[in-house]
Scaffold this motif. Structure first.
Motif, PDB file in Angstrom:
ATOM      1  N   MET A  69     -25.592  26.100  25.381  1.00  0.00           N
ATOM      2  CA  MET A  69     -25.792  27.543  25.297  1.00  0.00           C
ATOM      3  C   MET A  69     -24.471  28.238  25.626  1.00  0.00           C
ATOM      4  N   VAL A  70     -24.091  29.234  24.831  1.00  0.00           N
ATOM      5  CA  VAL A  70     -22.849  29.971  25.023  1.00  0.00           C
ATOM      6  C   VAL A  70     -23.130  31.212  25.862  1.00  0.00           C
ATOM      7  N   SER A  71     -22.414  31.358  26.959  1.00  0.00           N
ATOM      8  CA  SER A  71     -22.604  32.536  27.803  1.00  0.00           C
ATOM      9  C   SER A  71     -21.868  33.720  27.197  1.00  0.00           C
ATOM     10  N   GLU A  72     -22.220  34.916  27.655  1.00  0.00           N
ATOM     11  CA  GLU A  72     -21.571  36.123  27.145  1.00  0.00           C
ATOM     12  C   GLU A  72     -20.074  36.098  27.418  1.00  0.00           C
ATOM     13  N   ASP A 132     -28.496  30.792  16.437  1.00  0.00           N
ATOM     14  CA  ASP A 132     -29.777  30.972  17.112  1.00  0.00           C
ATOM     15  C   ASP A 132     -29.550  31.315  18.577  1.00  0.00           C
ATOM     16  N   ALA A 133     -30.455  32.104  19.115  1.00  0.00           N
ATOM     17  CA  ALA A 133     -30.491  32.408  20.549  1.00  0.00           C
ATOM     18  C   ALA A 133     -31.846  31.931  21.048  1.00  0.00           C
ATOM     19  N   PRO A 134     -32.044  30.602  21.144  1.00  0.00           N
ATOM     20  CA  PRO A 134     -33.370  30.053  21.425  1.00  0.00           C
ATOM     21  C   PRO A 134     -33.944  30.456  22.780  1.00  0.00           C
ATOM     22  N   GLU A 135     -33.086  30.796  23.735  1.00  0.00           N
ATOM     23  CA  GLU A 135     -33.600  31.196  25.045  1.00  0.00           C
ATOM     24  C   GLU A 135     -34.362  32.516  24.981  1.00  0.00           C
ATOM     25  N   ARG A 136     -34.209  33.253  23.885  1.00  0.00           N
ATOM     26  CA  ARG A 136     -34.906  34.522  23.704  1.00  0.00           C
ATOM     27  C   ARG A 136     -36.221  34.363  22.961  1.00  0.00           C
ATOM     28  N   GLY A 137     -36.360  33.303  22.195  1.00  0.00           N
ATOM     29  CA  GLY A 137     -37.511  33.152  21.319  1.00  0.00           C
ATOM     30  C   GLY A 137     -38.798  32.839  22.047  1.00  0.00           C
ATOM     31  N   LYS A 138     -39.890  33.356  21.484  1.00  0.00           N
ATOM     32  CA  LYS A 138     -41.236  33.066  21.983  1.00  0.00           C
ATOM     33  C   LYS A 138     -42.056  32.645  20.777  1.00  0.00           C
ATOM     34  N   GLY A 139     -42.530  31.425  20.803  1.00  0.00           N
ATOM     35  CA  GLY A 139     -43.323  30.953  19.671  1.00  0.00           C
ATOM     36  C   GLY A 139     -42.477  30.820  18.430  1.00  0.00           C
ATOM     37  N   ARG A 140     -42.885  31.529  17.367  1.00  0.00           N
ATOM     38  CA  ARG A 140     -42.201  31.397  16.080  1.00  0.00           C
ATOM     39  C   ARG A 140     -41.072  32.410  15.900  1.00  0.00           C
ATOM     40  N   GLU A 141     -40.877  33.297  16.867  1.00  0.00           N
ATOM     41  CA  GLU A 141     -39.795  34.278  16.751  1.00  0.00           C
ATOM     42  C   GLU A 141     -38.441  33.576  16.756  1.00  0.00           C
ATOM     43  N   ARG A 142     -37.609  33.941  15.804  1.00  0.00           N
ATOM     44  CA  ARG A 142     -36.262  33.389  15.763  1.00  0.00           C
ATOM     45  C   ARG A 142     -35.281  34.500  16.135  1.00  0.00           C
ATOM     46  N   TRP A 143     -34.613  34.301  17.250  1.00  0.00           N
ATOM     47  CA  TRP A 143     -33.629  35.263  17.724  1.00  0.00           C
ATOM     48  C   TRP A 143     -32.241  34.824  17.292  1.00  0.00           C
ATOM     49  N   TRP A 144     -31.402  35.808  16.999  1.00  0.00           N
ATOM     50  CA  TRP A 144     -30.035  35.565  16.562  1.00  0.00           C
ATOM     51  C   TRP A 144     -29.065  36.256  17.507  1.00  0.00           C
ATOM     52  N   ARG A 145     -27.868  35.699  17.611  1.00  0.00           N
ATOM     53  CA  ARG A 145     -26.798  36.340  18.374  1.00  0.00           C
ATOM     54  C   ARG A 145     -25.478  36.133  17.632  1.00  0.00           C
TER      55      ARG A 145
END
Length: 195
Positions: free
Chosen positions: A1-4, A70-83
């Motif tokens: 995971m890449v930090s800010e 992908d920002a998987p630490e943000r996702g819940k279920g099927r939501e795909r988060w991007w950064r």
């Protein structure tokens, strides 16, 4: 995971990556993620007035070219988060002289989109400045300077301005710092004719 803090890097655009980015919606999506933080395709669609199908497609294209991930630490279920992967982009003016007309066209489109975005940002500030507290209205700046310089001194001045802005990265405020906001700095340097 890449930090800010690890994402401070600036990506140098090359012919391949430019072809993947040079699309108005892709540039808007990348800016939305760079300046607004991680989001889903649906959230971005709502924010930009696009369909989630279009934002999903263009996010996948941006990912293929390494601009978003992908920002998987943000996702819940099927939501795909991007950064966004990088905080900044660097354009090489040699792309405007590339032997491939597709690259030259992409470079031209990219620069026009950057100019349009910067004009829109400034117009938004002018139109909404009264909604900001006095301390923010008092520090806004729309200066214009005209100097008579040769190309090498113009390049030197631009590099010094960029270095000055970069030197403030060490002073960036934490997300929860009261009264701190994202502050956009645009620099433009170009020759003009006065005839």
């Amino acid at each position: 995971m890449v930090s800010e803090t690890e994402k401070i890097s600036v990506r140098q655009l090359d012919a391949r990556s430019l072809r993947g980015l040079a699309h108005p919606l892709r540039m808007q999506l990348l800016d939305a993620l760079r300046f607004g933080g991680p989001a889903t395709a649906s959230q971005l669609a709502e924010r930009l007035g696009e369909s989630s199908g279009a934002t999903s497609y263009h996010l996948r294209q941006l990912a293929e070219y390494g601009f978003v991930e992908d920002a998987p630490e943000r996702g819940k279920g099927r939501e795909r988060w991007w950064r966004a992967v990088h905080r900044g982009l660097r354009f090489d003016s040699d792309l405007l002289k590339d032997s491939d007309p597709v690259v030259r066209g992409a470079a031209d489109l990219y620069l026009h989109e950057v100019a349009t975005t910067q004009t829109r940002d400034l117009s938004t500030w002018v139109g909404n400045r009264d909604s900001w507290p006095d301390e923010w209205r008092d520090v806004g700046d729309m200066s214009s300077f005209t100097l008579r310089l040769p190309p090498e001194l113009t390049r030197e001045l631009v590099e010094k301005m960029h270095a000055l802005v970069e030197s403030y990265r060490d002073h960036e405020a934490a997300e929860d710092t009261p009264a701190a906001e994202q502050v956009r700095f645009h620099t433009h340097a170009f020759p003009i004719r006065t005839d």
